[in-house]
Design an enzyme around this catalytic site. Structure first.
Site, PDB file in Angstrom:
ATOM      1  N   TYR A 145       0.845  -1.201   0.000  1.00  0.00           N
ATOM      2  CA  TYR A 145       0.000   0.000   0.000  1.00  0.00           C
ATOM      3  C   TYR A 145       0.886   1.258   0.000  1.00  0.00           C
ATOM      4  O   TYR A 145       1.709   1.425   0.912  1.00  0.00           O
ATOM      5  CB  TYR A 145      -0.897  -0.074   1.243  1.00  0.00           C
ATOM      6  CG  TYR A 145      -1.540   1.195   1.718  1.00  0.00           C
ATOM      7  CD1 TYR A 145      -2.368   1.946   0.872  1.00  0.00           C
ATOM      8  CD2 TYR A 145      -1.365   1.639   3.037  1.00  0.00           C
ATOM      9  CE1 TYR A 145      -2.981   3.108   1.337  1.00  0.00           C
ATOM     10  CE2 TYR A 145      -1.986   2.782   3.507  1.00  0.00           C
ATOM     11  CZ  TYR A 145      -2.785   3.519   2.648  1.00  0.00           C
ATOM     12  OH  TYR A 145      -3.393   4.655   3.106  1.00  0.00           O
ATOM     13  N   ASP A 230      -1.415  -5.930   9.319  1.00  0.00           N
ATOM     14  CA  ASP A 230      -2.501  -4.997   9.002  1.00  0.00           C
ATOM     15  C   ASP A 230      -3.615  -5.831   8.368  1.00  0.00           C
ATOM     16  O   ASP A 230      -3.484  -6.300   7.236  1.00  0.00           O
ATOM     17  CB  ASP A 230      -1.965  -3.927   8.034  1.00  0.00           C
ATOM     18  CG  ASP A 230      -3.008  -2.884   7.658  1.00  0.00           C
ATOM     19  OD1 ASP A 230      -4.217  -3.197   7.705  1.00  0.00           O
ATOM     20  OD2 ASP A 230      -2.621  -1.758   7.285  1.00  0.00           O
ATOM     21  N   ILE A 232      -6.810  -4.936   7.755  1.00  0.00           N
ATOM     22  CA  ILE A 232      -7.895  -3.995   7.457  1.00  0.00           C
ATOM     23  C   ILE A 232      -8.904  -4.570   6.456  1.00  0.00           C
ATOM     24  O   ILE A 232     -10.061  -4.181   6.440  1.00  0.00           O
ATOM     25  CB  ILE A 232      -7.296  -2.644   6.968  1.00  0.00           C
ATOM     26  CG1 ILE A 232      -8.356  -1.570   6.806  1.00  0.00           C
ATOM     27  CG2 ILE A 232      -6.527  -2.787   5.697  1.00  0.00           C
ATOM     28  CD1 ILE A 232      -7.794  -0.172   6.559  1.00  0.00           C
ATOM     29  N   LYS A 272     -12.674  -0.254   5.438  1.00  0.00           N
ATOM     30  CA  LYS A 272     -12.873  -1.096   4.249  1.00  0.00           C
ATOM     31  C   LYS A 272     -14.023  -2.079   4.440  1.00  0.00           C
ATOM     32  O   LYS A 272     -14.915  -2.140   3.606  1.00  0.00           O
ATOM     33  CB  LYS A 272     -11.592  -1.877   3.929  1.00  0.00           C
ATOM     34  CG  LYS A 272     -10.330  -1.046   3.955  1.00  0.00           C
ATOM     35  CD  LYS A 272     -10.320   0.047   2.910  1.00  0.00           C
ATOM     36  CE  LYS A 272      -9.095   0.933   3.067  1.00  0.00           C
ATOM     37  NZ  LYS A 272      -9.064   2.029   2.136  1.00  0.00           N
TER      38      LYS A 272
HETATM   39  C1  LIG Z   1      -3.401  -1.701   3.890  1.00  0.00           C
HETATM   40  C2  LIG Z   1      -3.998  -0.411   4.347  1.00  0.00           C
HETATM   41  N1  LIG Z   1      -3.700   0.043   5.586  1.00  0.00           N
HETATM   42  C3  LIG Z   1      -4.196   1.209   6.023  1.00  0.00           C
HETATM   43  C4  LIG Z   1      -5.024   1.988   5.240  1.00  0.00           C
HETATM   44  C5  LIG Z   1      -5.563   3.279   5.801  1.00  0.00           C
HETATM   45  O1  LIG Z   1      -6.879   3.078   6.266  1.00  0.00           O
HETATM   46  P1  LIG Z   1      -7.694   4.114   7.170  1.00  0.00           P
HETATM   47  O2  LIG Z   1      -8.668   4.804   6.259  1.00  0.00           O
HETATM   48  O3  LIG Z   1      -8.420   3.270   8.176  1.00  0.00           O
HETATM   49  O4  LIG Z   1      -6.747   5.047   7.793  1.00  0.00           O
HETATM   50  C6  LIG Z   1      -5.353   1.559   3.951  1.00  0.00           C
HETATM   51  C7  LIG Z   1      -6.208   2.380   3.081  1.00  0.00           C
HETATM   52  O5  LIG Z   1      -6.304   2.222   1.881  1.00  0.00           O
HETATM   53  C8  LIG Z   1      -4.836   0.329   3.496  1.00  0.00           C
HETATM   54  O6  LIG Z   1      -5.125  -0.150   2.278  1.00  0.00           O
END
Ligand SMILES: Cc1ncc(COP(=O)(O)O)c(C=O)c1O
Length: 445
Positions: A145, A230, A232, A272
């Site tokens: 990312y 991570d 997410i 997400k």
């Molecule tokens: C792998 C990853 N980590 C963190 C984030 C940041 O997310 P947040 O909107 O919760 O700060 C993203 C956003 O695209 C992401 O893809």
């Protein structure tokens, strides 16, 4: 002497990368079905608007949650004054239950080990601040990312070193790639403090295999370093192989309450899985009480508002709804993925087979003039300016092979006319453009 500090004005924000440049181009010329039908379609931002209708229907049925009411009584004053940086206990309990459910209840989470943050962005920076000194390094599998360059490095002064993964094994993490990254760090006299993985991966849209997770655990045990996972996108896994959280691997290997257990930390967010990046709700889950204590103090810089915590505590406590939402959202994601893959296939473009996330990792290597990153940028510029699609080039994700691009599955509200239009337009524009491109290659020969 400059007006800004060196930290504020240095380039660590990564604003110059093509990832952010694509956004800027989109903002200058955004697509609109009536006012700007030739504008740029945004496919570079990992937003999930696919199941907003489900959330809106729930809000309509449960108005108390958004109106600061409990059992019909106003609790406005209570919420307006709440300022405990440990977070609302009801929200933390609902959040850990939700996290366990996404993992099939094969693991449980203790609400006392969770630290609330303003999104995963803040969670990643906070955990980095807690475990790394300036110039300490974290190893990250590529492609990763693009925001990590900003989030992990800018204010903490930590460094990122790539673990190079390649298309030869579908970008899976290997022992030799980890060892090589570690050697590179040593060569540069950097102390490696840990590894950070994204599972499921952004930008690949794939889950990390149990074998690779085992490798990672072995490596961090051996080197006595941290592992940040991570997770997410954990609720977006729509087909097999299913999602395996790093916490499950620790549990299955009976590593609970060991030193390794304390060096593994999970980052999560509702940006997400629930599609709520504007609510800024993230979390760090750590097995180390000292990390939890330090991160809780740090979280003062990026708290989640009590109003948001209250609303989401009611929403996530509705077990029936949350299960329904996750299952339905995954089905919709899968449908989109199939549509996108078949649209691209018609344009003779392949993708890495994916089972999660909001994107496809698209293989356009055959469209490059040469096997170089210059050629990738040239192609990217043509996609942004000629085809009018903003997608992210692999180089912005530190991919070591030119020619890969991250493309969103066109996530606009599933009911809107604009979505139908841009959905039709996305692959259609690519098809038209590819045939033009082939034609021009042909003409040049
Ligand atoms: C792998 C990853 N980590 C963190 C984030 C940041 O997310 P947040 O909107 O919760 O700060 C993203 C956003 O695209 C992401 O893809």
């Amino acid at each position: 002497m400059g007006l800004l500090s060196r930290k504020a004005s240095c380039n660590s924000h990564g604003q110059d990368s093509s990832y952010f440049l694509g956004w800027q181009e989109y903002e200058k010329n955004p697509y609109h079905q009536l006012h700007n039908p030739k504008g740029i379609i945004q496919m570079g931002l990992a937003e999930n608007q696919l199941s907003f209708d489900l959330l809106e229907a729930w809000l309509a049925k449960n108005p108390d949650a958004a109106e600061c009411k409990r059992d019909g009584q106003f609790i406005f004053r209570e919420l307006a004054l709440f300022q405990d940086y440990h977070g609302l206990p009801a929200f933390k309990t609902a959040l850990v239950d939700f996290m366990a459910e996404i993992r099939g209840n094969r693991v449980t989470f203790d609400p006392n080990h969770i630290v609330l943050t303003a999104g995963a962005t803040s969670a990643n920076e906070t955990i980095m601040f807690c475990v790394a000194e300036q110039r300490d390094a974290f190893l990250l599998p590529t492609p990763y990312y693009p925001g990590f360059d900003r989030d992990l490095k800018w204010r903490t002064g930590a460094e990122i070193l790539p673990i190079h993964c390649t298309s030869s094994n579908r970008f899976q993490i290997t022992a030799s790639a980890i060892e090589e990254a570690y050697r590179q760090a040593q060569k540069q006299k950097l102390r490696v403090k840990g590894i950070l993985i994204t599972n499921p991966s952004n930008p690949l849209g794939t889950t990390i295999t149990r074998a690779a997770l085992d490798l990672l655990i072995n490596f961090i045990s051996d080197k006595e370093i941290h592992l940040i996972s991570d997770e997410i996108y954990s609720g977006t896994v729509f087909s097999s192989p299913g999602f395996v959280s790093i916490m499950e691997v620790l549990k299955d290997r009976n590593l609970e309450k060991t030193q390794v257990w304390e060096r593994v930390h999970v980052v999560y967010s509702l940006s997400k899985d629930l599609g709520l990046p504007g609510f800024r709700v993230g979390a760090i889950y750590s097995n180390d009480p000292t990390v939890v204590a330090a991160a809780t103090k740090m979280s003062s810089f990026g708290l989640v508002s009590s109003q948001t915590q209250y609303l989401l505590s009611v929403l996530l406590s509705d077990k029936k709804f949350r299960n329904y939402y996750i299952a339905k959202n995954q089905k919709r994601l899968q449908k989109r993925q199939r549509k996108l893959v078949s649209g691209l296939d018609k344009a003779s473009i392949g993708c890495l087979e994916s089972n999660a996330g909001l994107f496809c990792w698209v293989d356009m290597r055959h469209l490059l003039r040469s096997n170089t990153f210059e050629a990738e940028m040239e192609l990217w510029e043509r996609i942004v300016y000629d085809v009018k699609l903003n997608i992210s080039p692999g180089s912005s994700c530190h991919c070591s092979e030119p020619g890969w691009f991250r493309r969103l599955k066109s996530f606009v509200n599933s009911k809107s006319h604009q979505e139908l239009k841009s959905l039709r337009n996305g692959p259609h524009r690519i098809q038209k453009w590819i045939s033009r491109l082939f034609q021009s290659f042909h003409d040049q020969r």
